[in-house]
Write an enzyme that holds these catalytic residues in place. Sequence first.
Site, mmCIF file in Angstrom:
data_model
loop_
_atom_site.group_PDB
_atom_site.id
_atom_site.type_symbol
_atom_site.label_atom_id
_atom_site.label_comp_id
_atom_site.label_asym_id
_atom_site.label_seq_id
_atom_site.Cartn_x
_atom_site.Cartn_y
_atom_site.Cartn_z
ATOM 1 N N PHE A 108 0.843 -1.185 0.000
ATOM 2 C CA PHE A 108 0.000 0.000 0.000
ATOM 3 C C PHE A 108 0.878 1.234 0.000
ATOM 4 O O PHE A 108 2.011 1.203 0.464
ATOM 5 C CB PHE A 108 -0.923 0.014 1.237
ATOM 6 C CG PHE A 108 -2.363 0.056 0.868
ATOM 7 C CD1 PHE A 108 -3.053 -1.096 0.540
ATOM 8 C CD2 PHE A 108 -3.045 1.274 0.822
ATOM 9 C CE1 PHE A 108 -4.387 -1.046 0.180
ATOM 10 C CE2 PHE A 108 -4.377 1.324 0.464
ATOM 11 C CZ PHE A 108 -5.052 0.168 0.140
ATOM 12 N N GLN A 228 -7.197 15.319 2.871
ATOM 13 C CA GLN A 228 -6.559 14.455 1.879
ATOM 14 C C GLN A 228 -7.397 14.309 0.614
ATOM 15 O O GLN A 228 -8.585 13.993 0.696
ATOM 16 C CB GLN A 228 -6.339 13.072 2.479
ATOM 17 C CG GLN A 228 -5.717 12.100 1.487
ATOM 18 C CD GLN A 228 -5.286 10.827 2.175
ATOM 19 O OE1 GLN A 228 -6.073 9.915 2.376
ATOM 20 N NE2 GLN A 228 -4.029 10.772 2.563
ATOM 21 N N HIS A 230 -7.631 11.973 -2.508
ATOM 22 C CA HIS A 230 -7.168 10.661 -2.977
ATOM 23 C C HIS A 230 -6.973 10.748 -4.489
ATOM 24 O O HIS A 230 -7.821 11.293 -5.190
ATOM 25 C CB HIS A 230 -8.224 9.612 -2.623
ATOM 26 C CG HIS A 230 -7.758 8.204 -2.796
ATOM 27 N ND1 HIS A 230 -7.479 7.660 -4.026
ATOM 28 C CD2 HIS A 230 -7.524 7.227 -1.889
ATOM 29 C CE1 HIS A 230 -7.086 6.406 -3.855
ATOM 30 N NE2 HIS A 230 -7.104 6.114 -2.578
ATOM 31 N N LEU A 240 -14.453 6.279 -5.088
ATOM 32 C CA LEU A 240 -13.069 5.880 -4.899
ATOM 33 C C LEU A 240 -12.705 4.611 -5.655
ATOM 34 O O LEU A 240 -13.431 3.628 -5.631
ATOM 35 C CB LEU A 240 -12.833 5.633 -3.409
ATOM 36 C CG LEU A 240 -11.363 5.572 -3.038
ATOM 37 C CD1 LEU A 240 -10.746 6.947 -3.168
ATOM 38 C CD2 LEU A 240 -11.206 5.053 -1.638
ATOM 39 N N GLU A 243 -6.530 2.341 -3.614
ATOM 40 C CA GLU A 243 -5.091 2.305 -3.792
ATOM 41 C C GLU A 243 -4.598 0.865 -3.972
ATOM 42 O O GLU A 243 -3.509 0.641 -4.496
ATOM 43 C CB GLU A 243 -4.470 2.913 -2.536
ATOM 44 C CG GLU A 243 -3.036 3.287 -2.644
ATOM 45 C CD GLU A 243 -2.653 4.191 -1.476
ATOM 46 O OE1 GLU A 243 -3.222 5.300 -1.366
ATOM 47 O OE2 GLU A 243 -1.812 3.781 -0.681
ATOM 48 N N ARG A 274 -0.582 9.698 -0.950
ATOM 49 C CA ARG A 274 -1.664 10.266 -1.742
ATOM 50 C C ARG A 274 -1.493 11.750 -2.022
ATOM 51 O O ARG A 274 -1.835 12.222 -3.107
ATOM 52 C CB ARG A 274 -2.974 10.026 -1.001
ATOM 53 C CG ARG A 274 -3.291 8.559 -0.938
ATOM 54 C CD ARG A 274 -4.404 8.255 0.023
ATOM 55 N NE ARG A 274 -4.695 6.829 0.011
ATOM 56 C CZ ARG A 274 -5.571 6.235 0.801
ATOM 57 N NH1 ARG A 274 -6.261 6.953 1.681
ATOM 58 N NH2 ARG A 274 -5.775 4.953 0.728
ATOM 59 N N HIS A 340 -11.181 13.099 0.143
ATOM 60 C CA HIS A 340 -11.316 11.763 0.701
ATOM 61 C C HIS A 340 -11.315 11.710 2.218
ATOM 62 O O HIS A 340 -12.151 11.040 2.813
ATOM 63 C CB HIS A 340 -10.170 10.908 0.152
ATOM 64 C CG HIS A 340 -10.225 9.473 0.561
ATOM 65 N ND1 HIS A 340 -11.334 8.696 0.343
ATOM 66 C CD2 HIS A 340 -9.307 8.670 1.184
ATOM 67 C CE1 HIS A 340 -11.097 7.467 0.804
ATOM 68 N NE2 HIS A 340 -9.896 7.438 1.341
ATOM 69 N N ARG A 382 -2.595 11.342 5.758
ATOM 70 C CA ARG A 382 -2.750 9.974 6.245
ATOM 71 C C ARG A 382 -2.258 8.967 5.210
ATOM 72 O O ARG A 382 -2.496 9.127 4.019
ATOM 73 C CB ARG A 382 -4.230 9.702 6.545
ATOM 74 C CG ARG A 382 -4.500 8.258 6.896
ATOM 75 C CD ARG A 382 -5.919 8.020 7.340
ATOM 76 N NE ARG A 382 -6.896 8.135 6.272
ATOM 77 C CZ ARG A 382 -7.101 7.221 5.320
ATOM 78 N NH1 ARG A 382 -6.355 6.137 5.279
ATOM 79 N NH2 ARG A 382 -8.020 7.403 4.404
#
Lengths: 568, 233
Positions: A108, A228, A230, A240, A243, A274, A340, A382
């Site tokens: 990730f 954030q 994304h 979404l 990821e 991100r 996001h 994050r």
Amino acid sequence: MIVGAGGAGLRAAIEAAGEVNTAVISKLYPTRSHTGAAQGGMCAALANVEEDSPEWHVFDTVKGGDYLVDQPAAEIMCREAIDAVYELEHWGLPFDRTPDGKLDQRRFGGHTRNHGEAPVRRAVYAADRTGHMILQTLYQQCIKRDVRFFNEFYVLDLIMQDGACAGVVAYELATGEIHVFKAKAVLFATGGFGRIFKISSNAHALTGDGPAVCLRRGVPLEDMEFFQFHPTGIYKMGILISEAVRGEGGILLNGEGERFMERYAPTVKDLAPRDLISRAIYQEIKEGRGVEGKDYIHLQVHHLPKEVIEEKLPDVTEFARIYLGVEPTRELVPIQPTAHYAMGGIPTDVDGQVVVGPDEAPVPGLYAAGECACVSVHGANRLGTNSLLDIVVFGRRGGRHMAEYAAGAEQRELPDHPERDTAELLRRFLEGTGGDNAADIRAELQEQMSDLAGIVRTEEGLRKLQDILNGLHERYERVVVQDKGKVFNTELVETVELRFLLDISDTLVAAALARDESRGGHWRDDHPLRDDEHWLRHSLAYREPDGSVRLEFKDVKLGEYVPMERKY
Amino acid sequence: MQLELRIKRFNPEAGTEPWWDEFTVEVEPNDRLLDALHEVKWHQDGTLALRRSCAHGICGSDAMLINGQNALACKVMAKDVEPRATIEPIRGLPVLKDLIVDMEPFFEGYKRMLPWLINDEQPPDDQERLQTPEDRHRYDDTTKCILCAACTTSCPIFWGDEEYVGPAAIVNAHRFIYDSRDQGAPERLKILADRTGVFRCRTTFNCTEACPRGIKVTKAIQDVKRSILFERY
């Protein structure tokens, strides 16, 4: 009393139920919460498939958060991650498995081996439905424990007495009645507020209710400038695309077909954090390398084996088919960054206790956990999967602490007519004579917030936005609802939600204007460098009685990792 | 493009009978039906009541009867229903207002399945219970359920008999019965062998067609029937 039935709220309820008289109150039905939309995974250094350690996880979290992370909190999260994952497994969560039956792990963004050497396989997962499985498993455990739920009750006010929490005021959707709930301890777990933006991955319900209610009762909101975006939202819709797609080998291509992330993050490329990727996409589009000159780029997965696409990424594959009419096993998927996740929120310590001011004075009986809270483990940005980890680790800690507190505390006396402000607010919308429409104001808010407080910000834009927000607040005073009924008056609910969105936006813009540096999810085009000398500080935004925002600041709690230049 | 919406309305504060309203909205072909309903609610008739949240088919709030078929309004595209969509609340549950129904009976059926992992053995310390990928795969399909009630409220048996637990409850029982870590199968199968259980199913496949998650619901029900008959699971 736990407000919100997503991952953090349910996890807290499991901890408190059986210890003290516990109830969960939510404006939605259980299992409708947005935890269920989380896709990719939950990181924990189990080292099931390759060498890993919680220390590396801490480092990645701190660096990913651009050094605004409170490091003692991140250490707790990454250490307790391992136990939190096993606990979920023991409760039956259907994680994907390795051939020898252990929990499988995948890569990730931003999660690396040995302090940034290369991507590491750290995220446990259940196909691309990890959040769905967490939400279902936690709800199952709540049913097993016979936790009491007040479904479709909307908390509109927090009752404070002598500086301590005494309960909440809630509006029952089915009847239109206002209820006063006495409580020795209240934990807010109401999730995010991505609906302040136009293109967002967030549910319609994510309107910052908990933070906004606390803000009106004198609690500051921490680090609101850090939001954030994304990188991979479905073009025009913001839905979404996980990821995990890039974790499994998917790549990003600009309009010229170039794998542009090789230029921005040579080591980890498409698995950079991100904030970096979203800004890179913004830059590519700005320099004319969007697809066909438009404001989107492409995600490519069709070079991956078909089994990987169908079995490990079934949901996102379906999204592309339904919402874009694109066949990802053959075609490129149009994507653009989508609002996001809120790194900021209600300030808490590592036990979920709400703390106010630079000296972090706890508010007796008041708790928060999950996205609506700011511990702060995510700092300025994050890392993917750390939100699912956050909700189970700090939901558990918050639930445990509030139960201990409530067991030994006296119920505070309620002030006279604690429901009065709420009743007055609702009466105004029902009986008012103005003529403005909440939906129009909301659309304007979302448009302007995206333009002027989105991925890239400037002083000029933010000042203009403050004027616009003032105008929208004025218009809001004249809003009247068409539905005058009591039964499921969802128009009234949406109108109150808009007030919360407006209040939240005020704090975000004020904090973004003050922070004249660029860090993590906050990018100031007029101040493109990180400024550790002045800004290793969290912002605290208070709402003054006249509606203006006052800011205070508190130092970041550093630890083992000293701030370094952030390269990937 | 223009989309006509014909919506079945009900408001207990306005009267005891439902009525039909028609609206015309301007939408893009790739808009969701939910977007069209929002267009009505936000700009034509604020009193229209519906549940929705995530708007991409994962929260399970907006199951409706759309042109005669149960579906989530956020997973039906305008281009697929043009020029006209007839929308009603899902059937078999009491209507509270417009497209909102009372979900309590549905969740009661779900809760009767003991929907949590039953295993009295102490799990290993600091370690997962092991499960092979094959064993994990066995119950994968039924873990996808989002409790939207599209299947249960498309079932003619459920319409006629509110005691029948319905497809969604069976799906959630299935998810545990075939999980190698679970020990509660005998108890659940006993509940499902009852007259309110699986044998009410007449395999009309409405549930399978209605499921927005693509779960093979009828197959799951048949799995459970066979397990009861042959005492094998």
